[in-house]
Write an enzyme that holds these catalytic residues in place. Structure first.
Site, PDB file in Angstrom:
ATOM      1  CG  ASP A  57     -24.902 -15.184   9.417  1.00 38.74           C
ATOM      2  OD1 ASP A  57     -24.775 -14.580   8.334  1.00 38.74           O
ATOM      3  OD2 ASP A  57     -24.234 -14.924  10.430  1.00 38.74           O
ATOM      4  CG  ASP A 110     -19.690  -7.294  13.847  1.00 38.38           C
ATOM      5  OD1 ASP A 110     -20.843  -7.029  13.462  1.00 38.38           O
ATOM      6  OD2 ASP A 110     -18.666  -6.856  13.279  1.00 38.38           O
TER       7      ASP A 110
END
Ligand code: BGC
Length: 636
Positions: free
Chosen positions: A177, A398
């Site tokens: 990311d 997550d």
């Protein structure tokens, strides 16, 4: 390719003492040369800690659902990524396993075949700058960068350099990311601050890791739903090239790129392509795809590969897809295209990706395991795939679905909250679709694991049998799936959630797209030229609304260098005449003060060659009349 640039390691000889006599035993095999594709011909390390968690699930399911338990016992033998998600993870918790313990275990698993160990480098200063669930432990400061280098990368490198491990192939997924956030979220203050530290941290990591012959570096390139718009994928390739060029070995520092890390964008959408039309209208013009022509990872990896090579990466570069959770099987998987003639209804009933929105990144309900790890999967030649691997260990959360106080650098991101309706464009009041009852990021989440095995696609073979992948459609070439860019209008699909002051939406994994695609015919796209620059470089900016809906719109600004000398930086300013408010932006840092707006170049697009151009975009809310502003552009 790196193979040719790296020296072969010297042949290692081992002296042993037998019965008090020193004897020169047979030479240990020469450490192998650096491979192009480390996964080829290799087995991969199965993390015993993860395997034990899966086995516990199988035990729990055994009496109620023996066939599910049998499937879990097939799954438990799959290799998964070992996440170095904190400085503490390197030594490991007491009684647990640190990096060296995993490598020791990999040596015991190794057969005569080469053994790959997948590790994840994940602790940048200011980590996860546009989300909360995995915010991390190191601040985005100069001191934080030093800490990352000396207390995180250096200790990892010290372990990986141990010759004891030189027979292993270490594949290092670098900082999921992070660089994608630089590409699309430069308007977010935390990402603006963290961006330079991401670049310098990754440069440092690449220099150190590439210097170890048996380490293979794979930069994270997010996924189709984030970087699939052509402007985003080309901007990402430029950013990756910039970071590569800052390293000592330049492009050779990077062995390849990984997509879909910890996400669930499908490998293939079987019934839709970027050019499919529904009753004469492009399917991608609907709410779900927002003009993003890359509907799946097969298409995205092919497009990304093309952009990477165009940005200077060698053609031998390889792509990897994290297929741990992108399966979308189970009883709800569509088996044919819908017969609806309404685009959104057709797309919703046809797509196998059953998320409410492509930005739904957290504990996606309905997702299943994807393809099992394998080297050089066939059928995707344009994607130049090295492998499918499982980076995110299936069953690990997550992020928590409610606030859980902790000291692990884990925040509460409302994208993980199933009761939350994100405010951003394209959501239209839908809830996140995150599973309820989720623990902190990285912790075992039983319900998610059960769902992933149940909805696996391809289906997991039961009773200990080898999983039988069902036939996958061959993706069409990327070229045929990319819409033809129109002259000036660039559509920025309305995808990104509105990051209002209070919103805790995570636009980092939420697509923040800018795209060159066929514009919606209903919207005005008349460019408004303006401004001349100062100094030796000149610029003029044009403004175009690319899409609009209700009280929101997306606009694209093209910044042209009208001079003959390359720009170093550029700035576009304007004043709203009406009641417009910018909610998000991409490819520029955009700030507002009252009605005044200032957009400055992102790190990767400040340089525009003489006569060239670049673009940035934003999403905005408005009420009343939405009159186009007059832009003023300046450049140095
Ligand atoms: C978490 C890490 C975890 C990883 C794998 C990330 O989202 O932040 O702590 O190790 O997922 O589950």
């Amino acid at each position: 390719m790196s193979t040719t640039l790296r020296a072969f390691s010297a042949v290692a000889l081992v002296l042993t003492v037998i019965g008090g006599m020193s004897a020169l035993t047979a030479p240990v095999a020469a450490a192998e040369s650096h491979q192009v594709n480390p996964f080829l011909g290799a087995t991969q390390y199965v993390n015993p800690l993860w395997k034990a968690e899966v086995e516990a699930e199988a035990v729990a399911q055994q009496s109620a659902n023996p066939s599910l338990a049998a499937q879990m016992r097939v799954v438990e033998n799959q290799p998964t990524g070992v996440w170095m998600d904190s400085m503490g993870a390197i030594a490991g918790p007491s009684g647990g396993m640190g990096l060296a313990a995993h490598l020791d275990a990999a040596l015991t698993q190794k057969t005569s075949a080469p053994e790959v160990v997948n590790i994840v480098i994940y602790d940048l200063p200011g980590r996860d700058c546009n989300a909360l669930a995995s915010n991390g432990e190191i601040p985005a400061t100069a001191a934080g960068l030093t800490k990352y280098q000396t207390s995180y990368i250096d200790p990892i490198v010290a372990i990986l350099s141990n010759t004891k491990y030189s027979s292993l192939r270490i594949s290092a997924v670098i900082e999921p990311d992070s660089l994608p956030n630089i590409v699309t979220n430069s308007g977010v203050a935390a990402c603006q601050t963290a961006g330079p530290f991401y670049e310098q941290g990754i440069e440092y990591a690449l220099n150190k890791l590439h210097a170890i012959n048996n380490v293979y570096t794979f930069l994270d390139s997010s996924h189709a739903g984030w970087l699939g718009w052509p402007n985003n994928s080309s901007g990402a390739a430029t950013e990756f090239a910039k970071v590569a060029n800052a390293t000592t070995a330049k492009f050779a520092s990077i062995d390849g790129f990984i997509t879909d890390t910890a996400n669930s964008t499908p490998l293939v959408e079987p019934f839709i392509t970027g050019t499919t039309t529904v009753n004469g209208t492009q399917a991608i013009s609907g709410t779900f795809y927002q003009y993003n022509p890359d509907l799946d990872e097969a298409t995205f990896t092919a497009d990304m590969y093309t952009h990477l090579v165009a940005a200077g990466f060698p053609s031998g570069i390889g792509m990897i897809v994290d297929t741990s959770r992108n399966g979308w099987g189970g009883s709800a998987r569509p088996t044919a295209a819908s017969t609806s003639t309404v685009v959104d209804s057709w797309v919703n009933a046809t797509k196998v990706d059953r998320r409410p929105h492509r930005g739904a990144w957290c504990n996606a309900s309905g997702a299943g395991l994807g393809n099992f790890p394998q080297a050089t999967p066939s059928g995707y030649s344009a994607s130049h795939l090295f492998a499918f691997i499982w980076v995110k260990p299936p069953g690990e959360s997550d992020g928590s679905s409610t606030l859980i106080v902790n000291n692990q650098g884990k925040g509460f991101d409302r994208m993980c909250d199933p009761t939350y309706a994100p405010p951003g464009a394209g959501w239209n009041g839908a809830l996140t679709g995150a599973l309820a009852g989720a623990p902190l990021a990285g912790q075992w989440f039983s319900a998610q694991f059960v769902q992933l095995v149940t909805n696996a696609f391809p289906k997991v073979g039961g009773n200990g049998a080898t999983p039988t992948p069902t036939a996958l459609p061959t993706p069409t070439s990327s070229a045929s799936r990319t819409p033809t860019p129109s002259a000036t209008a660039t559509v920025r699909p309305s995808v990104t959630p509105v990051p209002s002051a209070t919103a805790t939406v995570r636009p980092s994994v939420t697509p923040v797209p800018s795209a060159t695609a066929t514009p919606r015919p209903s919207t005005s796209a008349t460019p408004v030229p303006s401004g001349t620059g100062s100094g030796t470089a000149k610029c003029a900016a044009t403004y175009a609304i690319s899409s609009s809906w209700g009280n929101g719109f997306n606009a694209n600004v093209t910044v042209n260098n009208t001079g003959t000398v390359a720009t170093k930086t550029w700035k576009v300013t304007w004043t709203w005449g009406g009641n417009q408010a910018i909610t998000n932006s991409w490819n520029a840092a955009v700030t507002s003060s009252g009605t005044a707006v200032t957009a400055t170049n992102a790190a990767f697009n400040g340089v525009i060659a003489g006569g060239g151009n670049t673009s940035f975009g934003f999403g905005a809310a408005f009420s009343g009349t939405n009159t186009n502003p007059t832009l003023v552009c300046s450049a140095t």
